[in-house]
Design a protein around this motif. Sequence first.
Motif, PDB file in Angstrom:
ATOM      1  N   SER A 119       0.802  -1.223   0.000  1.00  0.00           N
ATOM      2  CA  SER A 119       0.000   0.000   0.000  1.00  0.00           C
ATOM      3  C   SER A 119       0.838   1.278   0.000  1.00  0.00           C
ATOM      4  O   SER A 119       0.304   2.360   0.244  1.00  0.00           O
ATOM      5  N   GLU A 120       2.130   1.158  -0.277  1.00  0.00           N
ATOM      6  CA  GLU A 120       2.959   2.361  -0.346  1.00  0.00           C
ATOM      7  C   GLU A 120       4.197   2.138  -1.205  1.00  0.00           C
ATOM      8  O   GLU A 120       4.625   1.011  -1.427  1.00  0.00           O
TER       9      GLU A 120
ATOM     10  N   GLU B 105      -1.104   6.566  -5.980  1.00  0.00           N
ATOM     11  CA  GLU B 105      -1.781   5.646  -6.891  1.00  0.00           C
ATOM     12  C   GLU B 105      -0.956   5.425  -8.160  1.00  0.00           C
ATOM     13  O   GLU B 105      -0.856   4.299  -8.649  1.00  0.00           O
TER      14      GLU B 105
END
Length: 170
Positions: free
Chosen positions: A57-58, A78
């Motif tokens: 997620s990063e 994103e």
Amino acid sequence: SRVALRSWGVLAAFRRFDIQATSHGRVEGGTPRPGAFAYDNQDGERLRKVRVTWKPSEVVAVSNPPYGKLGDPPATLEQKLAAADPLTQIMRITIAATPARICSGSPEFFDGKQLYALDFRPGHAVPVDPEQKALGVTTAVHCEIAYREVAGFKPPKTRSPKEDKLKSHI
């Protein structure tokens, strides 16, 4: 994967660079995925070391010395998550099985600051020349590729226009 690029000869008189880059990741469903990307760039003025790590997620990018600005606009989380480092993207292109798969799509590359895309046009097989055969190349594909800046660059009005069409044999 690992790559080294260095300017030499006449080019070195105008633009000096010595780049060392490595990429480590995993393969899922036959597709290389980014994990860790590192590159060191000695450009004649300074040595910049960039490290980028992809997590679920990063995406963490660290530069030493730090970048002054991350571009206008900078790459979003994103965009970074959807992209891959340059070596992983090149690996994806080279393992594609057919001309239609090699010369298609718009893979996005993230190098720790700049995010750019290569827009592929349909390709076609071309004859392998004797020099390529000597290197063990058995098939070749001609692709027309357009380079497109996405994020992390200077605003267009502050830089000179560049030719964005590339032609490549893969």
